[in-house]
Motif scaffolding. Structure first.
Motif, mmCIF file in Angstrom:
data_model
loop_
_atom_site.group_PDB
_atom_site.id
_atom_site.type_symbol
_atom_site.label_atom_id
_atom_site.label_comp_id
_atom_site.label_asym_id
_atom_site.label_seq_id
_atom_site.Cartn_x
_atom_site.Cartn_y
_atom_site.Cartn_z
ATOM 1 N N GLU A 173 -18.969 -7.194 -14.937
ATOM 2 C CA GLU A 173 -19.757 -6.998 -16.149
ATOM 3 C C GLU A 173 -19.402 -8.042 -17.205
ATOM 4 O O GLU A 173 -20.278 -8.520 -17.934
ATOM 5 C CB GLU A 173 -19.526 -5.592 -16.697
ATOM 6 C CG GLU A 173 -20.145 -4.494 -15.833
ATOM 7 C CD GLU A 173 -19.794 -3.095 -16.298
ATOM 8 O OE1 GLU A 173 -19.073 -2.994 -17.310
ATOM 9 O OE2 GLU A 173 -20.236 -2.118 -15.662
ATOM 10 N N LYS A 202 -13.325 11.277 -10.357
ATOM 11 C CA LYS A 202 -13.637 10.996 -11.753
ATOM 12 C C LYS A 202 -13.202 9.579 -12.155
ATOM 13 O O LYS A 202 -13.886 8.901 -12.926
ATOM 14 C CB LYS A 202 -12.954 12.031 -12.646
ATOM 15 C CG LYS A 202 -13.323 11.905 -14.118
ATOM 16 C CD LYS A 202 -12.606 12.946 -14.939
ATOM 17 C CE LYS A 202 -13.106 14.332 -14.607
ATOM 18 N NZ LYS A 202 -12.484 15.367 -15.464
ATOM 19 N N TYR A 203 -12.057 9.066 -11.621
ATOM 20 C CA TYR A 203 -11.544 7.763 -12.059
ATOM 21 C C TYR A 203 -10.941 7.027 -10.869
ATOM 22 O O TYR A 203 -10.079 7.548 -10.173
ATOM 23 C CB TYR A 203 -10.471 7.972 -13.146
ATOM 24 C CG TYR A 203 -10.096 6.699 -13.865
ATOM 25 C CD1 TYR A 203 -10.930 6.156 -14.822
ATOM 26 C CD2 TYR A 203 -8.899 6.051 -13.577
ATOM 27 C CE1 TYR A 203 -10.596 4.991 -15.482
ATOM 28 C CE2 TYR A 203 -8.552 4.882 -14.237
ATOM 29 C CZ TYR A 203 -9.397 4.352 -15.186
ATOM 30 O OH TYR A 203 -9.056 3.200 -15.833
ATOM 31 N N ASN A 204 -11.409 5.760 -10.645
ATOM 32 C CA ASN A 204 -10.910 4.890 -9.578
ATOM 33 C C ASN A 204 -10.548 3.550 -10.208
ATOM 34 O O ASN A 204 -11.424 2.766 -10.590
ATOM 35 C CB ASN A 204 -11.976 4.721 -8.493
ATOM 36 C CG ASN A 204 -11.429 4.036 -7.255
ATOM 37 O OD1 ASN A 204 -10.667 3.071 -7.352
ATOM 38 N ND2 ASN A 204 -11.828 4.522 -6.082
ATOM 39 N N PHE A 205 -9.219 3.260 -10.321
ATOM 40 C CA PHE A 205 -8.749 2.115 -11.102
ATOM 41 C C PHE A 205 -9.276 0.788 -10.555
ATOM 42 O O PHE A 205 -9.854 -0.028 -11.297
ATOM 43 C CB PHE A 205 -7.213 2.115 -11.122
ATOM 44 C CG PHE A 205 -6.638 0.939 -11.870
ATOM 45 C CD1 PHE A 205 -6.671 0.891 -13.245
ATOM 46 C CD2 PHE A 205 -6.084 -0.133 -11.172
ATOM 47 C CE1 PHE A 205 -6.144 -0.209 -13.924
ATOM 48 C CE2 PHE A 205 -5.571 -1.226 -11.849
ATOM 49 C CZ PHE A 205 -5.605 -1.260 -13.227
ATOM 50 N N TYR A 228 -11.737 0.102 -8.541
ATOM 51 C CA TYR A 228 -13.193 0.002 -8.607
ATOM 52 C C TYR A 228 -13.657 -0.284 -10.036
ATOM 53 O O TYR A 228 -14.532 -1.134 -10.269
ATOM 54 C CB TYR A 228 -13.805 1.302 -8.096
ATOM 55 C CG TYR A 228 -15.310 1.352 -8.176
ATOM 56 C CD1 TYR A 228 -16.086 0.672 -7.245
ATOM 57 C CD2 TYR A 228 -15.946 2.081 -9.176
ATOM 58 C CE1 TYR A 228 -17.476 0.710 -7.312
ATOM 59 C CE2 TYR A 228 -17.327 2.117 -9.256
ATOM 60 C CZ TYR A 228 -18.088 1.436 -8.327
ATOM 61 O OH TYR A 228 -19.453 1.474 -8.407
ATOM 62 N N ASP A 229 -13.031 0.390 -11.005
ATOM 63 C CA ASP A 229 -13.413 0.183 -12.399
ATOM 64 C C ASP A 229 -13.020 -1.212 -12.882
ATOM 65 O O ASP A 229 -13.748 -1.836 -13.669
ATOM 66 C CB ASP A 229 -12.773 1.251 -13.289
ATOM 67 C CG ASP A 229 -13.369 2.625 -13.020
ATOM 68 O OD1 ASP A 229 -14.489 2.677 -12.491
ATOM 69 O OD2 ASP A 229 -12.713 3.635 -13.358
ATOM 70 N N VAL A 230 -11.842 -1.754 -12.425
ATOM 71 C CA VAL A 230 -11.423 -3.119 -12.803
ATOM 72 C C VAL A 230 -12.405 -4.149 -12.266
ATOM 73 O O VAL A 230 -12.805 -5.098 -12.957
ATOM 74 C CB VAL A 230 -9.995 -3.396 -12.285
ATOM 75 C CG1 VAL A 230 -9.655 -4.884 -12.410
ATOM 76 C CG2 VAL A 230 -8.988 -2.566 -13.074
ATOM 77 N N LYS A 231 -12.802 -3.970 -11.002
ATOM 78 C CA LYS A 231 -13.753 -4.907 -10.404
ATOM 79 C C LYS A 231 -15.088 -4.871 -11.152
ATOM 80 O O LYS A 231 -15.673 -5.921 -11.440
ATOM 81 C CB LYS A 231 -13.975 -4.530 -8.935
ATOM 82 C CG LYS A 231 -14.900 -5.502 -8.199
ATOM 83 C CD LYS A 231 -15.147 -5.064 -6.782
ATOM 84 C CE LYS A 231 -16.058 -3.835 -6.767
ATOM 85 N NZ LYS A 231 -16.478 -3.461 -5.404
ATOM 86 N N ASN A 232 -15.532 -3.674 -11.491
ATOM 87 C CA ASN A 232 -16.791 -3.564 -12.240
ATOM 88 C C ASN A 232 -16.676 -4.190 -13.622
ATOM 89 O O ASN A 232 -17.620 -4.843 -14.102
ATOM 90 C CB ASN A 232 -17.200 -2.090 -12.382
ATOM 91 C CG ASN A 232 -17.837 -1.556 -11.117
ATOM 92 O OD1 ASN A 232 -18.268 -2.328 -10.262
ATOM 93 N ND2 ASN A 232 -17.897 -0.244 -10.989
ATOM 94 N N ALA A 233 -15.504 -4.022 -14.270
ATOM 95 C CA ALA A 233 -15.311 -4.606 -15.601
ATOM 96 C C ALA A 233 -15.335 -6.142 -15.532
ATOM 97 O O ALA A 233 -15.913 -6.806 -16.396
ATOM 98 C CB ALA A 233 -13.994 -4.114 -16.194
#
Length: 292
Positions: A252, A239-242, A244-249
């Motif tokens: 973006e 549900k949550y991968n820190f 991966y989400d930071v890199k995507n942010a």
């Protein structure tokens, strides 16, 4: 002499009494046998009346111990009697479903259901009573049983009269002169004859084979235990991968800056006009102050 006559009379009375007793016992036995038959099969399924012909149908709704076993048994019995199945739809009605997690990776699905089968069969009319007896032995509870015997004697007589009329009409048409009207009349008469033959064949088939609609179901609820994957734990795991989400942010955000820069470039005429208007207004303001 009188004693001899009296002895003969008593012997005759005794023999008559014995015959009456035997007759009464025979009558009671016949009645008991008839009662036993009527308990199993309705008279409508086995009746035969001289000069009458019946189209017989039946509907049976009952509960059985095991739907699958009862279905196989009914089909085998039907085959042995010379009948056949026209429809058989076996289904499991789900009553409830619950999922229980047994580990991080596994779970078990508890499904409560009830089996039932809806069948339509054709059985030789002469064997209808025997077939219904067989079905009756498979039940644990009979919900309903409907047996119909439709008298089609008049229909058969009408069919014969219609066939004779069409034959006579065909003979009369053949005597007419050739022409368009004769062709139309002959075609119409042949069409009516074909429809009549089709109806006669259906009636003959219904007389030979009886239609029986059967609905069987299990009185108890069955339970199935189905091993499945613990989807809830897998959802939580991914549900949550820190990182991966930071890199995507970050990516973006970079794309957002690019889009903003492209947007500003696309409205350069508006920025230019706005800058010129600002420059002239400011220059005019400064000129007004110098005159004062």
């Amino acid at each position: 002499m009188k004693t001899k006559i009296l002895s003969i009379s008593l012997l005759a009375l005794l023999l008559i009494g014995c015959k009456k007793g035997e007759y009464a016992e025979s009558a009671y036995a016949t009645a008991d046998s008839a009662a036993a038959v009527s308990d199993n099969v309705s008279m409508a399924a086995t009746q035969s009346v001289e000069g009458k012909q019946f189209v017989k149908t039946a509907e049976v709704d009952m509960e059985v111990k095991d739907v699958y076993d009862a279905t196989i048994s009914i089909e085998k019995q039907l085959q042995s009697l010379g009948g056949f199945v026209t429809k058989s739809r076996m289904e499991a009605q789900t009553l409830s479903e619950d999922t229980y997690n047994t580990s991080d990776e596994s779970a078990i699905l508890i499904r409560k259901f009830q089996n039932h089968n809806r069948m339509q069969v054709r059985v030789p009319t002469q064997k209808l009573g025997e077939f219904l007896d067989f079905i009756n032995d498979k039940k644990v509870f009979l919900n309903s049983r409907i047996i119909s015997a439709e008298d089609v004697t008049a229909n058969i007589k009408l069919s014969k009269m219609e066939a004779e009329r069409q034959s006579k009409t065909s003979t009369n048409i053949s005597e007419l002169k050739a022409g368009k009207d004769k062709v139309n009349l002959d075609d119409k008469n042949m069409s009516q004859a074909n429809v009549q033959k089709y109806s006669d064949e259906i009636l003959a088939d219904n007389l030979k084979f009886s239609t029986v609609d059967i609905f069987i179901q299990e009185p108890k609820t069955s339970v199935a235990k189905i091993p499945i994957i613990n989807t809830k734990n897998i959802d939580n795991e991914y549900k949550y991968n820190f990182l991966y989400d930071v890199k995507n942010a970050f990516v973006e955000g970079f794309y957002l800056i690019q889009q903003l820069f492209v947007f500003l470039i696309s409205i350069w005429p508006i920025v230019l006009i706005g800058g010129l208007v600002f420059y002239f207004l400011r220059r005019r303001k400064m000129f007004v102050k110098s005159e004062e």
